[in-house]
Structures are given as C-alpha cells and as structure tokens.
Motif scaffolding. Structure first.
Motif, PDB file in Angstrom:
ATOM      1  N   THR A 153      -4.122  -2.839  -2.471  1.00  0.00           N
ATOM      2  CA  THR A 153      -5.228  -2.427  -1.477  1.00  0.00           C
ATOM      3  C   THR A 153      -4.239  -2.809  -0.407  1.00  0.00           C
ATOM      4  OG1 THR A 153      -6.491  -4.579  -2.857  1.00  0.00           O
ATOM      5  CG2 THR A 153      -6.897  -4.219  -0.561  1.00  0.00           C
ATOM      6  N   PHE A 154      -3.245  -3.020  -0.124  1.00  0.00           N
ATOM      7  CA  PHE A 154      -2.613  -2.241   1.088  1.00  0.00           C
ATOM      8  C   PHE A 154      -1.731  -1.011   0.886  1.00  0.00           C
ATOM      9  CE2 PHE A 154       1.427  -2.330   3.776  1.00  0.00           C
ATOM     10  CZ  PHE A 154       1.440  -2.552   4.301  1.00  0.00           C
ATOM     11  N   SER A 156      -3.997   1.123  -0.224  1.00  0.00           N
ATOM     12  CA  SER A 156      -5.180   1.850  -0.144  1.00  0.00           C
ATOM     13  C   SER A 156      -5.224   2.124   1.808  1.00  0.00           C
ATOM     14  CB  SER A 156      -6.622   1.450  -1.007  1.00  0.00           C
ATOM     15  OG  SER A 156      -6.480   1.659  -1.951  1.00  0.00           O
ATOM     16  N   SER A 157      -5.152   0.798   2.117  1.00  0.00           N
ATOM     17  CA  SER A 157      -5.389   0.590   3.351  1.00  0.00           C
ATOM     18  C   SER A 157      -4.305   1.709   4.129  1.00  0.00           C
ATOM     19  CB  SER A 157      -5.314  -0.407   4.121  1.00  0.00           C
ATOM     20  OG  SER A 157      -5.323  -0.770   5.518  1.00  0.00           O
ATOM     21  N   VAL A 158      -3.222   1.645   4.317  1.00  0.00           N
ATOM     22  CA  VAL A 158      -2.515   2.169   4.650  1.00  0.00           C
ATOM     23  C   VAL A 158      -2.655   4.489   4.366  1.00  0.00           C
ATOM     24  CG1 VAL A 158       0.272   3.371   4.379  1.00  0.00           C
ATOM     25  CG2 VAL A 158      -0.137   0.784   4.508  1.00  0.00           C
ATOM     26  N   SER A 160      -5.279   5.480   3.665  1.00  0.00           N
ATOM     27  CA  SER A 160      -6.432   6.141   4.841  1.00  0.00           C
ATOM     28  C   SER A 160      -6.695   5.655   6.350  1.00  0.00           C
ATOM     29  CB  SER A 160      -8.242   5.156   4.365  1.00  0.00           C
ATOM     30  OG  SER A 160      -7.520   3.851   4.607  1.00  0.00           O
ATOM     31  N   ALA A 161      -5.547   4.764   6.535  1.00  0.00           N
ATOM     32  CA  ALA A 161      -5.190   5.035   8.014  1.00  0.00           C
ATOM     33  C   ALA A 161      -3.830   6.189   8.458  1.00  0.00           C
ATOM     34  CB  ALA A 161      -4.587   3.463   8.395  1.00  0.00           C
ATOM     35  N   THR A 183       1.316   2.271  11.370  1.00  0.00           N
ATOM     36  CA  THR A 183       0.165   2.434  10.454  1.00  0.00           C
ATOM     37  C   THR A 183       0.478   1.562   9.085  1.00  0.00           C
ATOM     38  OG1 THR A 183      -0.646   5.153  10.741  1.00  0.00           O
ATOM     39  CG2 THR A 183      -1.055   3.440   8.755  1.00  0.00           C
ATOM     40  N   SER A 187      -1.524  -1.950   9.775  1.00  0.00           N
ATOM     41  CA  SER A 187      -2.330  -2.687   7.916  1.00  0.00           C
ATOM     42  C   SER A 187      -2.091  -3.827   7.310  1.00  0.00           C
ATOM     43  CB  SER A 187      -2.012  -1.680   7.257  1.00  0.00           C
ATOM     44  OG  SER A 187      -2.793   0.344   7.451  1.00  0.00           O
ATOM     45  N   SER A 190      -4.453  -5.746   9.652  1.00  0.00           N
ATOM     46  CA  SER A 190      -5.653  -6.747   9.305  1.00  0.00           C
ATOM     47  C   SER A 190      -5.905  -7.288   7.856  1.00  0.00           C
ATOM     48  CB  SER A 190      -6.067  -5.516   9.645  1.00  0.00           C
ATOM     49  OG  SER A 190      -5.607  -4.157   8.161  1.00  0.00           O
ATOM     50  N   LEU A 191      -5.672  -7.229   7.315  1.00  0.00           N
ATOM     51  CA  LEU A 191      -5.377  -7.460   6.101  1.00  0.00           C
ATOM     52  C   LEU A 191      -4.559  -8.894   6.015  1.00  0.00           C
ATOM     53  CD1 LEU A 191      -5.190  -4.416   3.281  1.00  0.00           C
ATOM     54  CD2 LEU A 191      -7.173  -5.382   4.534  1.00  0.00           C
TER      55      LEU A 191
END
Length: 848
Positions: A153-154, A156-158, A160-161, A183, A187, A190-191
């Motif tokens: 999940t982390f 994917s967040s990185v 996308s940012a 970034t 990330s 936020s998570l």
C-alpha cells in the motif's frame, strides 16, 4: 551475599554492608596445602562477586610464602583486586595475612604485636562514600504504528504521488533528490502519522501479558483478604495462588528470553544489544542544565582553537599539482538498475531522524521505485554534483565513559548520523574510487584502516613482528603511539582536494567530491531539543562511507616524513605507530626520536592536524644486556615520558611483549559477562546460553589472539579458565565438572588451539595472496633448488631460529603450516581450509 559454596581448600565468610554504604567483605583462611586447587576454587568463588558492584575487600590468612604471593596476585589482578602492601604479619617474618581491595583503597595500615597469637593485628581505614540514587525524568514519546502499514500500500501511494518516470528523468540532482525525499515523507505521514504518548515512569516487565496481569490482580486480592481475616483457609488459598503465579512468571521469563535470543542467532550485533538491554537496562539521564547550543559551542570552539594554531599552509598557495603518470579518474560510471537495487538492499538498514522513511521500509519498496532510485544515483554520478538535501547530519552527544561527570560538556564526543540515501550514494562513489586507487597502487601499504582483508589484528601483527625480530637480534626498540586531536574534524578541504588531484582525480569525479565536502550542515540534538543549523567548513563526516577513505588519502604522504629518520611505521585510520630499533651502542636515540617527532609535528601543522604530544605514548623494549636509557623527550612545552604498558588498537602492550596486562584485562571483561549471563541462566535453554557465550565471551577471547602465539601455557591459563567456566555455564554444571568432554561436545577448540587456528588462517591468506602485503612479506613460499615433488605441496620457507625463545608470526606460522597434512595446505577455498583445519586440530587435542 554470596551463593552457597563449599570449598575444600579454604574457609570463608562473606558480609555485605548495604546502609548507608555498600561494601562486600570476604574473609578467607587457607590451611597449608596445594596452591593449584586453592586458586581454582578462589577463581570460581570470585566470579560470584560482580566487578561493577560495590567496593570489595578480600582479606585473611593466606598461608603463602613470599615466592607464591606473585601467583596469587596475578590471579586476583584479573578480578581488578590490588594488594595493599604491608610489613611482615607473622612472628617468623613472613607476610601471611594479606589484604586485597577493589573499587576502594586502604589507608592508615598498621601492624601491631599480639601476645595471644603468632600473627600480628592489622588495622586499616576504608574511605567510602554514601550511595545516592538518581532521579530520572520521563519525556513524552513520539511514535508511528509501523506494524499497521502495508508495504505494498505504501509503495502504491509513493508511485501515485511521484511524477512519471520520463518526467523524473529530466530533473537535475537537487530537484530529483528533493522530489523523491518529500514524496516518501508525505506518503508516510498520510498513511502512518506520528502520535505521542507519555512514557511510563516504571516500564513494565517485557514478559508480562494480560493473563499474568489478571492472575497478579487475583493474587493481590487473596493476599489482602488473608491479612484482614487471618484465617488458615485464606492463607492456604493465597499460598497456592502465589506458587502458581511464581511458576507462571518463571515460564514466561524463560519463553521471553529464548524467543529474543533465538531471533538473533545470526546477528551478533543484535545479540549484544539485546543482552545489554536485558541485563543492564538504559539508565535514566542524569539531571543536567546542558542545552544543545552548549554542545555546538564546545564542538566548534575545539575545532576553531586547533585551526587558529596553524598558519597558512604552503600547500594552499602552491600551483596546480601534476597528475600521476599511472592513470587518471575523470568521471564515475553510472550504475545499472540491478546494481542500484543491490546497493540499496545489501546495506545495513540504519535509520536516522533525517531519513524520510525507515530504511528497512525503503529496502522493501526499492524494487517498486527502482527507476527513481536509479536516476537519483546516476544523475549525481554523471553530473558531478552531490544533492544538497542529503548533506545534513544530526549530531548526538555521547558520554565518553559512564564514570565521567554528565554535567560537563567536555566529557561528550559528537556522533554524526547521516541519511541512508546519502550513504548509499557514497557507497557507489567509494567502490569506484577504491578500485581506481588499488589498480594504480596509490594507497599507502602501511595503512590498514578501511581496507578489505586488513584489520586491527593484521596491523598489530605487523608492529609486534618487527619488535620480536629486533629482540631476537638483541636490539632494543622504541614503540611510539601518536595521538591526534579531533583528526577527522580538522581536515582542510583545499588540501584534501589538492591531494586528490595529485592522485589523478579530476573532471566530474573531482567535482562530485568537491560538492560532497562543501556546504555541509549539522544540527545537535539533545533530549528532544535541536540546535540551529551549523556550517561544516572543515573535516570529513564521521560515520560516513567516504570519510575514512578520504582521511587515509589525506595522510598518504606522512610515511615520506617518517622513513628518512630510520623509523618504520604502521597506521590504522588516525592511529599511527612508530618503531625504532637500535643496538646497545646507539647514543643518539633521544635526538633521533625528537627530530622525527618534530618533523611529524611540522607536517601535521602544514596539513592542519594537531599532534597531541600530551597523550602520545612511548614504550621502551630493552634488548639483551641493554643499559637503562632515559627516553624522556622534550618537544616545545610538551614532555613525553616512556611507560610500562600502552593500549594500542584495543590491545595492551607491555615492554616485554608478555601480554600479561592484556590477558588480565580480557579475563576481567569476560568474567563480568559470565556473571551477567549466570543471572538469567535459569530462564535460558542450553542453545540460547551457548549463543550468548559465543557472541559475548568467545569473541573477546579470540580478539587478536594470534598475538599470543608462542606464549607459555601458564600465561594462557587465565584465558583457558574463562573458557572452562563458560562451558560449565552452558551446561549449567558445578565448578568441579571436568571440562574436556564439555568442550568436545560444544565443538570448542581450547584456547591454545584457537590461537593455532587463527595463526594458520592468516598464513593461508598470505600463502594464497589474499592477505595484506606486509603479511605476505613475512611468509615466503618454499621453492626447492631443483625439481621436487614437494614443490606442489604449498610449503612455506622455514626461517632460521636465532633463539629457542623466539616468538613471532614469521617464525611460528611457517613452522605450524608445514606440519599440516598436504590436503589441508592445498585447500582450494578458505571455507574448506577452515573446516579441515578445525577437524585436524580437534583430533589433535581431543582424540590423541
């Protein structure tokens, strides 16, 4: 109080005074008998008295003649006990009643005649201080719940940012680094945001769980009920609950210790950390009014004072240096994605406050963001620019010794913490720079620091071998150990860059190293507070990857200053050892030493390094029939005087190379460790105990043990007693247990065989060309004068023996090597050689 102990060769009584002082007094009486059994039992008895505990006094009627006291004193010195000198204590004129003390000193000792006994009455004073407890503070903790964070999940967040891979490839080094770091940080915030909570005043026992806490509540309720009613039924209920709860606690402790140690079997450093935390939990910080700004002022003032003592160096005003004819390094090559992935994932995941995310998390998601990491590394290598965002450091002040006053800023040393990505980029530069230097033979062969295959042990072998050789030739020697003040912090950048140019580094490669050194900053953190950013105008970052290599290049020309004076030398980082050997007819020893130190001091000043003559040590090793010499040296306002012992790279050398002081220090350290392991032995399995002993005790017995080759068995005996005690502790057996079957069962070679083993492993490296060049020069392959079958047996040339008492690596290594079976000498790999050698030595010591 001491545990139950029933000796057979002496009687003892122990008393511990705890208020208002702490003191342990052991009174002994030894009837006449064998001294060997007495020393064995005394050795076991004293292992139960911790060296770091309260002051201890050992006294009584030892019934020893004058010639036997030295052997007893040698044993007790390994426990840090010192003998209080006294006049005769018996009417016959002998000193039979002895007083040994530790962590305290006797005073006003007097001996008076008694009419009722043959022994005299001894009185003395013990100045002791009261024991004061420290009040601890408990700051708030700021944490992240990383266990709840999914790496996928982390990642994917990185992704996308971050901008697209094509857009990221166009960014310059600074922008690429800032984009990637920001970034990653955003990330994670936020998570997995930061949360704060107050630290507990008394941390709970780590083995307590909810079930045990519930049982403890029931137990306390039963106890209160019994105190109120005083009924027998309530007492029996309480006792039953207490027995059950105690059994559950013991089982929980055992499981906890076993799980913690089992998870770190292959990680000795983690074992050290766990062991230290379990037995010596971190002490609460002492009350202090120091601020982070106080440390900044102290550290900067120390460097400024050193810099102000130097004038402008002629190296700074000279013209451009000429590159060497051997070759040049104009640029660093970019890395492939697979090389970058290996670079990131193979490094130790150290994390500092400047890292945007934990380093182990970065290693986990590295395959997902590999294109971005590859561009981050390669754009810096090819452009010759080190990103500014990773040139900051966090400095943590660390108390030099636990016994120093924590309220004095002078008692702290700075420890720099650097970002993980900064050190990853440094590793890429380090690998290519080291390869260039090795290919062109630009490194000093007498510098052992930060080189593959080199170690403090090989450096010490080089030093002691020369001293042994001089002693065998009836020459006297002087060993001088130089000390530098803040050496890494005072490196002048202009002189360092000029030195790199002289070594052939130019173009974008030199630009990258220039960018790495310039515009660096640091902040000091102290108890939750942070100082303002400070500029780092001199020095190479301590704790960095490139810093040690750059410092060794900075001091590369020191050897050309030492050699003309007839001295040999060896360096390990900023530790330099000078050796001068001379015959008894030499009359200018002091003048030669003074001239050499004066030139070294001048070279140091020209390179903006400060030679600390007040801490420079001189060790004089007299040759055969050498008259006593006064080697006191005056250089300016400093006086350097010879000493009987000197600590060199963690080993205590003495003027006879007997290593008595070093063996005593090693045994004291190992005894303290065994004492601590013994406290938790009931909660450990045999396997867990063996891992702890091997990581914490055996490793100390093996450190630089090749220097002990050739010593008599009586000198090695204290180390063998330690190994015997460790084997008994692993099997949890009493002191009278025979240790030979225990060592065989554990597959532990005795101490003498371990020394033999280490020496032959170093000889294998030298014989196969994989060891340091100075070790290879000590052992030469045997070349027969005509064609013989022995030419392929990998024998070593046996040197002549000038004396039966000669010791040294160059003498013993070839002798022991040639005695090995041919299948061991001709092993194709180090792993095979070590396995066959251990089997061979095991059979020699246990199956003969």
């Amino acid at each position: 109080m001491l545990p139950n102990f029933t000796p057979s060769t002496f009687e003892f009584h122990a008393v511990t005074v705890t208020h208002p002082i702490q003191l342990t007094i052991v009174v002994l009486y030894r009837p006449p008998g064998a001294l060997g059994d007495f020393l064995e039992e005394l050795d076991h008895l004293l292992t139960h008295i911790p060296e770091t505990g309260p002051p201890a006094v050992l006294l009584g009627d030892f019934n020893l003649q004058t010639g036997k006291i030295d052997e007893l004193t040698s044993l007790l010195s390994t426990f840090a006990f010192s003998l209080s000198p006294s006049p005769p204590t018996h009417k016959a004129g002998n000193v039979l009643d002895l007083i040994f003390s530790r962590n305290c000193a006797t005073s006003n000792l007097s001996v008076n005649l008694l009419h009722t006994s043959d022994h005299f009455f001894i009185s003395f004073s013990l100045p002791l201080s009261k024991h004061n407890k420290q009040i601890s503070s408990h700051p708030a903790l700021v944490l992240r719940n990383l266990r709840s964070l999914s790496p996928s999940t982390f990642a994917s967040s990185v992704l996308s940012a971050l901008p697209s891979s094509d857009s990221f490839q166009l960014l310059p080094p600074n922008s690429a680094a800032e984009t990637l770091l920001s970034t990653l940080s955003s990330s994670l915030d936020s998570l997995c945001p930061l949360t704060s909570r107050q630290a507990r005043q008394s941390p709970p026992a780590p083995w307590l769980n909810d079930a045990l806490r519930a049982n403890r509540t029931i137990l306390r309720a039963a106890e209160r009920k019994w105190w109120k009613s005083k009924h027998r039924d309530d007492l029996l209920t309480y006792q039953a609950l207490l027995s059950s709860f105690s059994s559950s606690i013991s089982q929980a402790k055992s499981t906890f210790f076993q799980d913690k140690i089992q998870s770190s079997y292959s990680n000795p450093k983690k074992l050290f950390s766990i062991f230290s935390t379990l037995l010596d939990p971190p002490k609460a910080p002492s009350p202090s009014s120091l601020l982070s700004s106080d440390f900044v002022n102290h550290f900067e003032k120390k460097v400024d004072d050193i810099r102000s003592s130097f004038s402008d160096s002629p190296l700074l005003t000279a013209g451009s240096p000429e590159p060497p004819s051997t070759g040049t390094l104009t640029s660093f090559s970019p890395l492939s994605p697979s090389e970058v992935l290996t670079l990131i994932t193979s490094a130790r995941p150290t994390t500092c406050p400047l890292d945007p995310i934990p380093s182990n998390l970065l290693q986990t998601i590295a395959p997902d963001i590999l294109p971005f990491l590859t561009h981050f590394i390669n754009t810096s290598l090819t452009s010759g620019h080190f990103p500014n965002s990773i040139k900051e450091a966090r400095v943590n002040p660390l108390l030099k010794k636990p016994t120093l006053d924590p309220s004095e800023v002078i008692n702290y040393r700075p420890v720099s913490l650097l970002p993980f990505l900064s050190k990853s980029l440094e590793r890429a530069v380090f690998k290519q720079l080291s390869c260039y230097l090795h290919q062109n033979n630009l490194l000093d062969p007498h510098q052992s620091g930060f080189k593959a295959g080199h170690s403090t042990e090989t450096a010490l072998i080089a030093v002691t071998e020369e001293l042994h050789t001089a002693k065998a030739a009836s020459l006297s020697s002087v060993l001088i150990l130089l000390d530098l003040s803040a050496a890494f912090d005072t490196v002048n950048h202009q002189i360092l860059l000029r030195t790199l140019q002289e070594l052939g580094v130019s173009g974008s490669a030199l630009s990258l190293l220039t960018s790495y050194l310039k515009d660096r900053t640091y902040r000091v953190t102290w108890r939750g507070s942070e100082s303002d950013p400070c500029q780092l105008t001199t020095g190479v970052p301590q704790g960095s990857v490139l810093g040690p290599l750059l410092f060794s290049l900075y001091t590369n020309s020191l050897g050309s200053v030492i050699s003309p004076h007839g001295f040999s030398y060896h360096c390990y980082a900023d530790d330099t050892q000078l050796i001068l050997s001379f015959p008894r007819s030499e009359t200018q020893v002091v003048a030669r030493i003074s001239a050499c130190l004066a030139d070294i001091s001048q070279w140091m000043s020209a390179h903006h390094l400060k030679l600390n003559l007040d801490k420079t040590e001189v060790l004089f090793l007299p040759g055969k029939d050498c008259p006593s010499l006064d080697l006191t040296i005056n250089i300016g306002t400093s006086v350097v005087s010879p000493t009987q012992t000197a600590r060199n790279l963690g080993v205590i050398l003495d003027n006879n190379l007997s290593f008595t002081a070093n063996i005593a220090a090693t045994t004291r350290c190992c005894r303290y460790t065994l004492y601590n392991i013994r406290k938790i032995r009931p909660q450990l399995t045999q396997k867990a105990t063996q891992v702890l002993v091997q990581a914490l005790v055996t490793s100390r017995l093996d450190y630089c043990n090749s220097l002990l080759a050739g010593l008599p068995a009586c000198a090695i005996r204290p180390l063998q007693l330690i190994q015997n005690a460790a084997a008994r502790l692993v099997f949890n057996l009493p002191k009278f247990s025979h240790t030979t079957p225990l060592l065989r069962s554990l597959h532990w070679l005795p101490v003498t065989a371990r020394i033999h083993f280490k020496t032959l492993v170093l000889a294998y490296h030298a014989a196969n060309g994989s060891g340091p060049s100075y070790i290879q020069d000590m052992v030469k392959p045997y070349t027969p004068a005509r064609a013989l079958r022995s030419a392929s047996a990998k024998r070593l040339a046996a040197p002549s023996l000038p004396s039966a008492k000669t010791r040294g690596f160059a003498i013993l290594a070839p002798k022991w090597w040639n005695e090995l079976p041919i299948e061991i000498r001709t092993a194709e790999s180090l792993h095979t050689f070590r396995r066959r050698l251990k089997t061979h030595l095991f059979r020699l010591h246990f199956e003969r």
